[in-house]
Scaffold this motif. Structure first.
Motif, PDB file in Angstrom:
ATOM      1  N   MET A  66     -98.799 -26.426 -95.238  1.00 46.88           N
ATOM      2  CA  MET A  66    -100.131 -27.124 -95.024  1.00 46.88           C
ATOM      3  C   MET A  66    -100.562 -26.820 -93.491  1.00 46.88           C
ATOM      4  N   LEU A  67     -99.764 -26.872 -92.766  1.00 48.47           N
ATOM      5  CA  LEU A  67    -100.173 -26.683 -91.309  1.00 48.47           C
ATOM      6  C   LEU A  67    -100.290 -25.121 -90.991  1.00 48.47           C
ATOM      7  N   ALA A 121     -98.331 -36.872 -94.426  1.00 50.76           N
ATOM      8  CA  ALA A 121     -98.638 -36.286 -93.025  1.00 50.76           C
ATOM      9  C   ALA A 121     -98.800 -37.155 -92.379  1.00 50.76           C
ATOM     10  N   ALA A 126    -103.249 -30.962 -92.668  1.00 47.15           N
ATOM     11  CA  ALA A 126    -102.515 -30.892 -93.933  1.00 47.15           C
ATOM     12  C   ALA A 126    -103.237 -31.385 -95.203  1.00 47.15           C
ATOM     13  N   LEU A 168     -95.329 -29.780 -95.566  1.00 53.44           N
ATOM     14  CA  LEU A 168     -96.199 -29.988 -94.496  1.00 53.44           C
ATOM     15  C   LEU A 168     -96.290 -28.615 -93.670  1.00 53.44           C
TER      16      LEU A 168
END
Lengths: 332, 332
Positions: B319-320, B181, B160, B316
């Motif tokens: 980001m992943l 995160a 993240a 998140l």
């Protein structure tokens, strides 16, 4: 002797429970076509040769992990260290069939040969042409290349055939490239411990502490010699001496390298081996085109490693570099 | 007690020999900036926050494997189970510095905190701003979230933060996302065996056959309870009960899942665990957005596994899903 510590529920259900987990974890890549027959979500593709792999469980990510676009179209799943029966092989092939024929590929073990050959006959009755290329990369398993077992080199050999099929080459060409890939792939392993079946949780052979067995197979088949455990560089040298002599590649040739964990050997040790393998290849004036380091063809929780070198040419280089997107393996 | 069987040359040289192998195997991803300081070939990038990770060796692919575009810019490499000293942390940060500040991220262990804090002071004298986000995902390690250790959840938390940095967000935002995160990532493990350092090859604790230890840390730190080894589903249930209670996510929430091998536990067992984890998440009306199954944060050849669940939100999730291309880990 104490029982091996395993995170399982019921030894007899372990393969089916694993398969349920694999399907749950990889819904974008895999679906179940029939019991013990797994097929890529991507497919079947009309006019494309179907590459169908398979064999016993316990070698994960071999074979299930190599199903996906650009590699295998389907997989037949056997019990631990046991060939799948003919039906899952037929079911996998029929689910993957794109009308251009089926190529079965698997390691050269008597049980697999018998069951996949029966599947081939059953497919013929359905009007589907199926051929077979056995992998025989384990140079420790016989002096006669045709009698050798298939082990970790599978990943390179399947990859080459899968790329050929993905490029929509006809069955003759996919088969030729698969045979060519197999003929130029050389593996030898070393075991530092036994492993145990989930059904028994008892070690499948005895290897005393302080000893190693060079050339042991991925089901515990006897190797070339047993002796005192040597330093990693000496082990790598013994294996590389044998591979380089067999491969007999000219200076300047390109190779692909796989340093594979047989199960419980950690990355730290694999990379220590890899450093020595790279030194030996450099000393032989061979160029490493690509490399893999990790668990690719395991034997449950066996300690040990294998080294595979594939002698590349332009065609095999193209096939290894071709993209693939599988449940547990990606290139490109 | 017999010595653990390892493919090494010299226990004291194992980390440096591993590092030589890692650099030889991954020349497209990694280069050595200074002794024990590894930096991504991709970088430094002007105006980008440098994400620098690190810690003791023996957890591979953590940390080295997570260096590359879209994830960490550099890594400081300690001895086995020992923090890197300040100098490699400084060297890694300076090699990765893009002029937008440095974010250090690592597991919450006293030795790492001391050494990275000294590195932060040294960087300040060079005019480089460095901040720190500790990972504290191991919910078994303390009732107080701030005192918890960082374990396998690192991969999600680093991912993240790495995505935020790759998106060229400013240091404040990268730090905020990293903390967010970490606060939403929950891990618990179970050990089925000890492991041993390459220097001694002697087991670092005693865990009798037939027993397991729930909540054990990745260096053998004591867990929550020791007891008879239970079936995989019961083990997964005990861990998931704890994670779900801590996470307290509303029905319909999205999660990411990691079922991680502590070293010698094979994929078969991880997927058996995963099947149960997926059942438990479905029963709680939680949606699995993405999952990882395999060795991501190991403890040499320790047998056992950990389960990590990250409670996602839109940020998140983004980001992943952001692409990364590291030596031993890829997304997208």
């Amino acid at each position: 002797m104490s029982l091996t510590q395993k995170l399982i529920n019921d030894g007899n259900a372990a393969v089916d429970e694993m398969l349920a987990g694999v399907l749950a974890a990889h819904p974008k890549h895999l679906r179940l076509a029939a019991p013990r027959a797994v097929v890529a979500q991507n497919g079947p593709r009309p006019g494309k040769v179907a590459l169908v792999i398979g064999g016993g469980s316990g070698h994960e990510p071999t074979f299930l992990g190599f199903v996906g676009k650009g590699l295998a179209d389907a997989c037949a799943v056997g019990n631990v260290f046991a060939s799948p029966p003919p039906q899952p092989c037929v079911d996998a092939a029929m689910a993957a069939d794109g009308g251009a024929g089926v190529l079965f590929m698997y390691g050269n073990y008597a049980g697999d040969v018998m069951n996949f050959d029966m599947a081939t006959e059953l497919l013929e009755m359905e009007g589907i042409e199926a051929r077979t290329v056995l992998t025989t990369d384990d140079i420790a398993s016989s002096a006669d290349p045709a009698k050798r077992r298939g082990v970790a080199g599978n990943v390179f050999i399947f990859k080459a055939a899968g790329a050929a099929a993905d490029l929509a080459l006809p069955l003759d060409q996919v088969e030729r490239i698969a045979r060519h890939a197999n003929a130029r792939t050389y593996t030898m392993g070393v075991a530092l411990s036994a492993c145990s079946l989930p059904q028994t949780r008892r070690l499948n052979f005895d290897l005393p502490s302080g000893e190693m067995e060079i050339g042991m197979g991925i089901h515990g088949e006897p190797g070339i010699r047993r002796g005192a455990l040597k330093p990693a560089n000496a082990v790598a040298d013994e294996i590389m001496d044998a591979i380089l002599a067999e491969m007999n590649a000219p200076a300047g040739a390109k190779v692909a390298v796989l340093v594979n964990s047989l199960g419980s050997t950690p990355l730290m040790e694999l990379y220590i081996l890899y450093a020595r393998v790279a030194e030996r290849l450099a000393a032989a004036n061979l160029m490493i085109h690509s490399s893999l380091v990790g668990p690719y063809c395991t034997s449950m929780e066996m300690a040990g490693a294998s080294i595979t070198v594939m002698h590349l040419d332009d065609e095999l280089t193209q096939m290894l570099d071709h993209p693939c997107d599988c449940a547990m393996f990606r290139v490109g």
